[in-house]
Design a protein around this motif. Structure first.
Motif, mmCIF file in Angstrom:
data_model
loop_
_atom_site.group_PDB
_atom_site.id
_atom_site.type_symbol
_atom_site.label_atom_id
_atom_site.label_comp_id
_atom_site.label_asym_id
_atom_site.label_seq_id
_atom_site.Cartn_x
_atom_site.Cartn_y
_atom_site.Cartn_z
ATOM 1 N N ILE A 257 -1.567 -2.314 4.717
ATOM 2 C CA ILE A 257 -1.180 -3.614 4.183
ATOM 3 C C ILE A 257 0.344 -3.707 4.265
ATOM 4 O O ILE A 257 1.071 -2.864 3.732
ATOM 5 C CB ILE A 257 -1.652 -3.783 2.731
ATOM 6 N N ILE A 258 0.769 -4.729 4.924
ATOM 7 C CA ILE A 258 2.209 -4.942 5.090
ATOM 8 C C ILE A 258 2.616 -6.100 4.189
ATOM 9 O O ILE A 258 2.088 -7.209 4.322
ATOM 10 C CB ILE A 258 2.568 -5.258 6.559
ATOM 11 N N ASP A 259 3.493 -5.804 3.301
ATOM 12 C CA ASP A 259 3.978 -6.839 2.391
ATOM 13 C C ASP A 259 5.142 -7.538 3.067
ATOM 14 O O ASP A 259 6.288 -7.098 3.011
ATOM 15 C CB ASP A 259 4.398 -6.209 1.063
ATOM 16 N N ASP A 260 4.831 -8.664 3.727
ATOM 17 C CA ASP A 260 5.880 -9.373 4.450
ATOM 18 C C ASP A 260 6.237 -10.708 3.799
ATOM 19 O O ASP A 260 6.834 -11.576 4.401
ATOM 20 C CB ASP A 260 5.478 -9.581 5.906
ATOM 21 N N ILE A 261 5.842 -10.858 2.529
ATOM 22 C CA ILE A 261 6.194 -12.076 1.795
ATOM 23 C C ILE A 261 7.539 -11.824 1.098
ATOM 24 O O ILE A 261 7.678 -10.855 0.349
ATOM 25 C CB ILE A 261 5.114 -12.434 0.764
ATOM 26 N N PRO A 262 8.486 -12.671 1.358
ATOM 27 C CA PRO A 262 9.801 -12.488 0.736
ATOM 28 C C PRO A 262 9.705 -12.521 -0.792
ATOM 29 O O PRO A 262 8.872 -13.218 -1.364
ATOM 30 C CB PRO A 262 10.636 -13.670 1.236
ATOM 31 N N GLU A 263 10.524 -11.743 -1.454
ATOM 32 C CA GLU A 263 10.532 -11.624 -2.905
ATOM 33 C C GLU A 263 10.769 -12.982 -3.567
ATOM 34 O O GLU A 263 10.223 -13.263 -4.624
ATOM 35 C CB GLU A 263 11.618 -10.648 -3.357
ATOM 36 N N SER A 264 11.575 -13.819 -2.959
ATOM 37 C CA SER A 264 11.898 -15.124 -3.568
ATOM 38 C C SER A 264 10.665 -16.026 -3.659
ATOM 39 O O SER A 264 10.564 -16.866 -4.548
ATOM 40 C CB SER A 264 13.004 -15.827 -2.781
ATOM 41 N N ILE A 265 9.678 -15.845 -2.786
ATOM 42 C CA ILE A 265 8.456 -16.668 -2.794
ATOM 43 C C ILE A 265 7.449 -16.108 -3.783
ATOM 44 O O ILE A 265 6.677 -16.852 -4.374
ATOM 45 C CB ILE A 265 7.857 -16.760 -1.384
ATOM 46 N N LYS A 266 7.454 -14.835 -4.016
ATOM 47 C CA LYS A 266 6.455 -14.194 -4.861
ATOM 48 C C LYS A 266 6.550 -14.682 -6.300
ATOM 49 O O LYS A 266 5.558 -14.705 -7.005
ATOM 50 C CB LYS A 266 6.627 -12.671 -4.842
ATOM 51 N N GLU A 267 7.713 -15.066 -6.795
ATOM 52 C CA GLU A 267 7.867 -15.438 -8.190
ATOM 53 C C GLU A 267 7.569 -16.839 -8.444
ATOM 54 O O GLU A 267 7.169 -17.740 -8.321
ATOM 55 C CB GLU A 267 9.286 -15.129 -8.653
#
Length: 132
Positions: free
Chosen positions: A122-132
């Motif tokens: 699993i590659i976490d390629d979602i930017p941190e700014s979108i996760k919140e």
């Protein structure tokens, strides 16, 4: 194996009745009428070992005769099946193919089961700014 010689002590009428029984003639009542004897007589004969043996001899003869006839029909059946493999209708050809494969014991599997370990990353390629 019981042979015809083992049943020669029976009368001609008993042998004829035994043969009709072996052939699956309609009913004991019909057989009794045909030979002008009582159903009780037939029931009594059916209890005798020699009569039972006679029925078995006739059943075996009937089976052997059917086998010979079926074997004799085999070449024609194979020719017809071969023709069906070339039929215009796809469904007819498919059924012919299934029949041929079934006869040589090459049936397709009803269910295909695939097992094994597959590595998943699993590659976490979602930017941190979108996760919140």
């Amino acid at each position: 194996m019981i042979k015809r010689g083992d049943i020669m002590g029976l009368s001609k009428k008993q042998l004829e009745v035994a043969k009709l029984i072996a052939e699956g003639y309609s009913s004991q009542r019909d057989i009794a009428k045909k030979f002008n004897i009582s159903e009780v007589t037939i029931s009594r004969w059916k209890q005798q070992d020699e009569f039972k043996q006679a029925i078995k001899v006739f059943e075996n003869e009937i089976l052997q005769d059917m086998k010979r006839k079926l074997i004799g029909m085999t070449p024609k059946a194979i020719r017809e099946l071969d023709k069906l493999l070339e039929a215009d209708a796809e469904s007819v050809r498919l059924q012919a193919v299934k029949d041929v494969l079934d006869r040589v014991d090459l049936r397709p599997a009803d269910k295909l089961s695939i097992t094994g370990d597959v590595g998943v990353t699993i590659i976490d390629d979602i930017p941190e700014s979108i996760k919140e």
